[in-house]
Scaffold this motif. Sequence first.
Motif, PDB file in Angstrom:
ATOM      1  N   HIS A 249      -1.690  -4.251   6.326  1.00 49.80           N
ATOM      2  CA  HIS A 249      -1.351  -4.329   4.770  1.00 49.80           C
ATOM      3  C   HIS A 249      -2.851  -4.452   4.311  1.00 49.80           C
ATOM      4  O   HIS A 249      -3.187  -5.307   4.893  1.00 49.80           O
ATOM      5  N   PRO A 250      -3.197  -4.015   3.046  1.00 47.98           N
ATOM      6  CA  PRO A 250      -4.287  -4.323   2.610  1.00 47.98           C
ATOM      7  C   PRO A 250      -4.688  -6.040   2.049  1.00 47.98           C
ATOM      8  O   PRO A 250      -5.445  -6.354   2.535  1.00 47.98           O
ATOM      9  N   CYS A 287       3.296  -0.798  -7.286  1.00 49.77           N
ATOM     10  CA  CYS A 287       3.033  -1.825  -5.451  1.00 49.77           C
ATOM     11  C   CYS A 287       2.048  -3.016  -6.684  1.00 49.77           C
ATOM     12  O   CYS A 287       1.369  -2.832  -7.789  1.00 49.77           O
ATOM     13  N   PHE A 289       0.317  -4.677  -5.556  1.00 51.61           N
ATOM     14  CA  PHE A 289      -1.198  -5.763  -5.332  1.00 51.61           C
ATOM     15  C   PHE A 289      -1.492  -4.151  -5.915  1.00 51.61           C
ATOM     16  O   PHE A 289      -3.317  -4.470  -5.858  1.00 51.61           O
ATOM     17  N   HIS A 290      -1.436  -3.390  -6.413  1.00 51.42           N
ATOM     18  CA  HIS A 290      -2.463  -2.102  -6.714  1.00 51.42           C
ATOM     19  C   HIS A 290      -3.367  -2.598  -7.428  1.00 51.42           C
ATOM     20  O   HIS A 290      -4.794  -1.831  -7.781  1.00 51.42           O
ATOM     21  N   CYS A 293      -6.373  -3.594  -5.163  1.00 53.14           N
ATOM     22  CA  CYS A 293      -6.441  -3.379  -3.976  1.00 53.14           C
ATOM     23  C   CYS A 293      -7.028  -2.169  -4.132  1.00 53.14           C
ATOM     24  O   CYS A 293      -7.759  -1.149  -5.127  1.00 53.14           O
ATOM     25  N   PHE A 295      -7.603   0.462  -2.122  1.00 50.91           N
ATOM     26  CA  PHE A 295      -7.546   1.615  -1.889  1.00 50.91           C
ATOM     27  C   PHE A 295      -6.394   2.108  -2.673  1.00 50.91           C
ATOM     28  O   PHE A 295      -5.628   3.694  -2.521  1.00 50.91           O
ATOM     29  N   ALA A 296      -6.261   1.586  -3.987  1.00 46.26           N
ATOM     30  CA  ALA A 296      -5.015   1.900  -5.106  1.00 46.26           C
ATOM     31  C   ALA A 296      -5.067   3.667  -5.404  1.00 46.26           C
ATOM     32  O   ALA A 296      -6.554   3.869  -5.253  1.00 46.26           O
ATOM     33  N   PHE A 297      -4.288   4.561  -5.259  1.00 46.23           N
ATOM     34  CA  PHE A 297      -4.048   5.802  -5.782  1.00 46.23           C
ATOM     35  C   PHE A 297      -2.861   6.187  -6.544  1.00 46.23           C
ATOM     36  O   PHE A 297      -2.300   5.210  -6.716  1.00 46.23           O
ATOM     37  N   CYS A 300       0.738   4.384  -6.496  1.00 49.06           N
ATOM     38  CA  CYS A 300       0.790   3.365  -5.858  1.00 49.06           C
ATOM     39  C   CYS A 300       0.865   2.399  -7.119  1.00 49.06           C
ATOM     40  O   CYS A 300       1.885   1.449  -7.574  1.00 49.06           O
ATOM     41  N   PRO A 305       6.062   0.172  -2.744  1.00 48.68           N
ATOM     42  CA  PRO A 305       6.768   0.705  -1.416  1.00 48.68           C
ATOM     43  C   PRO A 305       7.361  -0.057  -0.858  1.00 48.68           C
ATOM     44  O   PRO A 305       7.576  -0.934  -1.507  1.00 48.68           O
ATOM     45  N   CYS A 318       3.078  -0.464   1.863  1.00 45.84           N
ATOM     46  CA  CYS A 318       2.169   0.502   1.942  1.00 45.84           C
ATOM     47  C   CYS A 318       1.779   1.727   1.787  1.00 45.84           C
ATOM     48  O   CYS A 318       2.093   2.305   2.740  1.00 45.84           O
ATOM     49  N   HIS A 319       1.736   2.312   0.782  1.00 46.45           N
ATOM     50  CA  HIS A 319       1.954   4.313   0.203  1.00 46.45           C
ATOM     51  C   HIS A 319       1.097   4.510   2.046  1.00 46.45           C
ATOM     52  O   HIS A 319       1.835   5.610   2.459  1.00 46.45           O
ATOM     53  N   LEU A 320       0.041   3.495   2.138  1.00 49.71           N
ATOM     54  CA  LEU A 320      -0.751   4.450   3.386  1.00 49.71           C
ATOM     55  C   LEU A 320      -0.316   5.152   4.533  1.00 49.71           C
ATOM     56  O   LEU A 320      -0.912   5.696   5.078  1.00 49.71           O
TER      57      LEU A 320
HETATM   58 FE1  SF4 Z   1      -2.570  -1.319  -2.206  1.00 49.44          FE
HETATM   59 FE2  SF4 Z   1      -1.100   1.787  -2.048  1.00 49.44          FE
HETATM   60 FE3  SF4 Z   1      -0.871   0.148  -0.542  1.00 49.44          FE
HETATM   61 FE4  SF4 Z   1      -0.595  -0.942  -2.725  1.00 49.44          FE
HETATM   62  S1  SF4 Z   1       0.933   0.846  -2.075  1.00 49.44           S
HETATM   63  S2  SF4 Z   1      -1.284  -1.379  -0.799  1.00 49.44           S
HETATM   64  S3  SF4 Z   1      -1.938   0.365  -4.196  1.00 49.44           S
HETATM   65  S4  SF4 Z   1      -2.886   1.596  -0.946  1.00 49.44           S
END
Ligand code: SF4
Length: 324
Positions: A249-250, A287, A289-290, A293, A295-297, A300, A305, A318-320
Motif C-alpha cells: 500500500h502506498p 480511497c 488516502f487519495h 497518494c 499514485f492516485a488516479f 481512487c 478500495p 488499494c486499486h493498484l
Molecule cells: Fe493511492 Fe489509489 Fe491505492 Fe488509494 S487506491 S492508495 S489513492 S493508488
Amino acid sequence: MATPLLEVRGLEKRFAVGGAWMSGRRRVIHAVDGVSFTIERGEVLGLVGESGCGKSTTGRLILRLIEPSAGSIRFEGHDLVALSPPRLWATRQRMQIVFQDPFASLNPRMRVGSIIAEPLAIYGRADTADRQRQVGDLLEVVGLDPAFADRYPHELSGGQRQRIGIAAALALRPSLIVADEPVSALDVSVQAQVLNLLMALRRTFGLTYLFISHDLHVVLHMSDRVAVMYLGEIVEIGPRDALHRAPQHPYTQVLLSAVPVADPTLRRERIVPKGEVASPLAMPAGCRFHPRCPFAFDRCRVERPVLRSVNAGHEAACHLHDGR
Ligand code: SF4
C-alpha cells in the motif's frame, strides 16, 4: 484449524460531535470503520498508523473499555459484545492493557505494592499474605527489587513506572495484552529495555500482544504480523517480513521510507506524502488516502478500495492491486 485467540470483524466506533442532538449541528466521526483481523495464540500483531488514525480506539474497543457501534469481538471463542456483564467481568481477567503514560495510569496515592495487588484483590485472588508474595514475585519478573513495593509512583523513573504498569497487567495472568504505545512516553535510552522486557515476558508466559504504536520501526521489531491503519481503516495487513520487504500500500511505503536503516545499501528513498491527514469530519470520498497518494488516479477519488489478498496472508486495500 485452531480458533484464533482474538477475532475482530467489522468493528466500528462512531462518535457524535458538535451541538445538541436537536440542533441539527451534530456530526459523526467514524473513528474506527470496519476493522477486521485475527490474532493467534502467542502471536504479536502490530497496529501502526499516525496519531488519530483509530489504533488506540481499536485497542480500547477490544477490551470493551469503550462500547463499539458495530461489529463483533471474539475472544477465546466468545463474542465479547454479546456477553452478559458478569461474564464480561470474568473474561476481562484474561485481557489486560499497558498504557502509554505510566505516570497518568498509576494512582499517585497508592504504593506500588497496592497498585500491583489491586487486580488480585478485585478478583478475590489469594489472601493478603499470598498477594504480598505475588507482588514481590511480579516485581522481580519485571526486573525490579521487591522493596519497590513500598514506594510511590512519583519516586520512580519513567521506565520503572512502566515496569510497574506491566507487573499490574500481569497480575491476573492474562492471555492477551493490549500494549498501547507502551514506550513512546519513555526516554529513548530506556525504550529498548522495556521492549526487551515485553518480549521476554511473552516467551515466559506465552503471552499474545496487540502492540499499538505510531512508530513502524518499533512495530517491525516487536511483531509477527503488522496491520497498518489510516483514518479508521486497515489499509494493509500481513507478515512482518513480507510487509517490510515488499509493502503493497502506498501509505505503508510512506511509513517505511521514514524508518531508519543502519545499512546504507538498504536505505529507501524518503517518500513525503502530499498535504496533511484529512479531518475525520471531512473524510475524502473513495480511497481516504487519495488526496496524499502519489499514485492516485480517477477511480481512487470515487471508489473505496477494500482489502484484497496480494500474497499468502498479505492483504492491501488499494486499486493498484485489482486493475485500473
Ligand atoms: Fe493511492 Fe489509489 Fe491505492 Fe488509494 S487506491 S492508495 S489513492 S493508488
